[in-house]
Design a protein around this motif. Structure first.
Motif, PDB file in Angstrom:
ATOM      1  N   THR A   1     -35.105   4.553   6.336  1.00 22.77           N
ATOM      2  CA  THR A   1     -36.067   5.492   5.757  1.00 22.77           C
ATOM      3  C   THR A   1     -35.417   6.858   5.635  1.00 22.77           C
ATOM      4  O   THR A   1     -34.644   7.277   6.509  1.00 22.77           O
ATOM      5  N   LEU A   2     -35.731   7.526   4.553  1.00 22.94           N
ATOM      6  CA  LEU A   2     -35.241   8.877   4.314  1.00 22.94           C
ATOM      7  C   LEU A   2     -36.449   9.761   4.068  1.00 22.94           C
ATOM      8  O   LEU A   2     -37.256   9.493   3.183  1.00 22.94           O
TER       9      LEU A   2
ATOM     10  N   SER B   1     -40.979  10.840   1.355  1.00 19.66           N
ATOM     11  CA  SER B   1     -40.535   9.725   2.186  1.00 19.66           C
ATOM     12  C   SER B   1     -40.072   8.595   1.284  1.00 19.66           C
ATOM     13  O   SER B   1     -40.799   8.164   0.384  1.00 19.66           O
ATOM     14  N   ILE B   2     -38.851   8.133   1.502  1.00 24.39           N
ATOM     15  CA  ILE B   2     -38.271   7.025   0.743  1.00 24.39           C
ATOM     16  C   ILE B   2     -37.987   5.906   1.732  1.00 24.39           C
ATOM     17  O   ILE B   2     -37.239   6.101   2.701  1.00 24.39           O
ATOM     18  N   THR B   3     -38.587   4.751   1.518  1.00 18.54           N
ATOM     19  CA  THR B   3     -38.492   3.662   2.480  1.00 18.54           C
ATOM     20  C   THR B   3     -37.690   2.490   1.929  1.00 18.54           C
ATOM     21  O   THR B   3     -37.376   2.433   0.740  1.00 18.54           O
ATOM     22  N   ALA B   4     -37.415   1.526   2.828  1.00 14.40           N
ATOM     23  CA  ALA B   4     -36.707   0.281   2.482  1.00 14.40           C
ATOM     24  C   ALA B   4     -35.362   0.541   1.825  1.00 14.40           C
ATOM     25  O   ALA B   4     -34.895  -0.223   0.980  1.00 14.40           O
ATOM     26  N   LEU B   5     -34.703   1.610   2.225  1.00 13.32           N
ATOM     27  CA  LEU B   5     -33.419   1.998   1.643  1.00 13.32           C
ATOM     28  C   LEU B   5     -32.278   1.315   2.389  1.00 13.32           C
ATOM     29  O   LEU B   5     -32.235   1.346   3.625  1.00 13.32           O
ATOM     30  N   PRO B   6     -31.346   0.691   1.676  1.00 14.21           N
ATOM     31  CA  PRO B   6     -30.181   0.127   2.358  1.00 14.21           C
ATOM     32  C   PRO B   6     -29.354   1.219   3.025  1.00 14.21           C
ATOM     33  O   PRO B   6     -29.302   2.361   2.546  1.00 14.21           O
TER      34      PRO B   6
ATOM     35  N   THR C   1     -26.557  10.511   4.934  1.00 16.88           N
ATOM     36  CA  THR C   1     -26.164   9.183   5.393  1.00 16.88           C
ATOM     37  C   THR C   1     -27.298   8.577   6.191  1.00 16.88           C
ATOM     38  O   THR C   1     -27.849   9.221   7.092  1.00 16.88           O
ATOM     39  N   VAL C   2     -27.669   7.355   5.827  1.00 21.40           N
ATOM     40  CA  VAL C   2     -28.706   6.648   6.570  1.00 21.40           C
ATOM     41  C   VAL C   2     -28.081   5.407   7.202  1.00 21.40           C
ATOM     42  O   VAL C   2     -27.312   4.688   6.568  1.00 21.40           O
ATOM     43  N   LYS C   3     -28.419   5.198   8.463  1.00 19.20           N
ATOM     44  CA  LYS C   3     -27.933   4.035   9.186  1.00 19.20           C
ATOM     45  C   LYS C   3     -28.973   2.928   9.147  1.00 19.20           C
ATOM     46  O   LYS C   3     -30.164   3.179   9.003  1.00 19.20           O
ATOM     47  N   ASP C   4     -28.498   1.698   9.291  1.00 21.90           N
ATOM     48  CA  ASP C   4     -29.370   0.547   9.151  1.00 21.90           C
ATOM     49  C   ASP C   4     -30.515   0.593  10.158  1.00 21.90           C
ATOM     50  O   ASP C   4     -30.308   0.721  11.369  1.00 21.90           O
ATOM     51  N   GLY C   5     -31.738   0.499   9.637  1.00 22.79           N
ATOM     52  CA  GLY C   5     -32.916   0.460  10.482  1.00 22.79           C
ATOM     53  C   GLY C   5     -33.327   1.790  11.075  1.00 22.79           C
ATOM     54  O   GLY C   5     -34.282   1.845  11.856  1.00 22.79           O
ATOM     55  N   GLU C   6     -32.654   2.878  10.705  1.00 21.65           N
ATOM     56  CA  GLU C   6     -32.968   4.185  11.269  1.00 21.65           C
ATOM     57  C   GLU C   6     -33.584   5.092  10.209  1.00 21.65           C
ATOM     58  O   GLU C   6     -33.608   4.776   9.024  1.00 21.65           O
TER      59      GLU C   6
END
Length: 270
Positions: free
Chosen positions: A63-64, A225-230, A251-256
């Motif tokens: 999620t971002l 809010s942007i969800t379900a992002l790889p 940078t978004v980490k998996d599941g975070e």
């Protein structure tokens, strides 16, 4: 980066009859809108502009989210003359391009810039724009290329939907009262569609088109809010119709959940 002027290929054999609702063949260049800092002074329509955030179907688990802030003094809002059309009663009497509340900026389209590996195909659920009290609602929204775009007329009066890219009028579709919603696929070769109405020239709406569903539009609280992002590193883009574009690397980490913020100022130019 600047959100560029975009081409649009909305006229297709979709079985819809395009009817000119006015005699002009050319659309005048949209002027840079002015605005007011206090939403309470806007005379906003009864139907509020919702936060636009599409929930994609994706294997992504990240999620971002963040907030878009505003500093300085917002430009004064242009006056809109009251319409003699009874269907327009209750319309906003000030141009609502800039809506600021508690230092937060509304109607900012925030999206991941460019393609995203593994992004899902476009949803079959349409993005909907309604015409209520002679106002397009919502003012700013996102759509995924290929996703249906649906325009409704909830007013008891004639509107027309003119799709534009820059100063070029691409189609002009008459929409009388009680006409069924107009639904068309969102084309893949554009990034920004502007809708106008020649019958009620103050009406405007903007649809930012992306190749994926990772976008969101800020509400009154300035939040997105942007969800379900790889997981990955992305360029995040925030666009406002008056103040232009801001970008940030995130940078978004998996599941975070990752956070990002943007700040626009009254001196910014779109």
């Amino acid at each position: 980066m600047k959100l560029r002027t975009f081409g649009l290929a909305l006229i297709g054999a979709a079985g819809l009859v395009i009817l000119p609702a006015c005699t002009k063949d050319e659309a005048s260049k949209p002027s840079t809108p002015t605005a007011a800092a206090n939403p309470a002074e806007q005379g906003k329509p009864a139907t509020p502009t919702p936060t636009q955030a599409q929930t994609p179907t994706s294997v992504g688990k990240s999620t971002l989210r963040g907030v878009v802030k505003f500093t300085g003094t917002a430009p004064a809002a242009a006056e809109i003359a009251p319409s003699s059309d009874p269907a327009c009663e209750g319309m906003a009497l000030k141009e609502p391009a800039v809506l600021v509340k508690d230092g937060k900026l509304q109607n900012v389209l925030v999206r991941v810039k460019g393609p995203v590996a593994g992004a899902p195909a476009a949803s079959s659920t349409p993005v909907v724009i309604d015409q209520v009290k002679c106002t397009y609602t919502p003012r700013v929204m996102g759509a995924q290329a290929g996703q249906p775009l649906q325009v409704k007329n909830s007013d008891g009066t004639l509107h027309n939907v003119r799709a534009m890219v820059g100063t070029k009028s691409l189609f002009n579709l008459a929409q009388p009262p009680e006409m069924a919603p107009v639904t068309r696929p969102t084309p893949s070769d554009v990034e920004l569609i502007q809708l106008k109405c020649d019958v009620h020239p103050w009406m405007k709406s903007f649809i930012a088109v992306s190749p994926h569903p990772y976008f969101s539009t800020t509400g009154e609280d300035g939040a997105f809010s942007i969800t379900a992002l790889p997981a990955g590193t992305y360029t995040l883009e925030a666009w406002h119709e008056t103040f232009g574009t801001k970008t940030a690397e995130v940078t978004v980490k998996d599941g975070e959940t990752a956070e990002a913020s943007f700040e626009f100022a009254g001196t910014d130019k779109g």
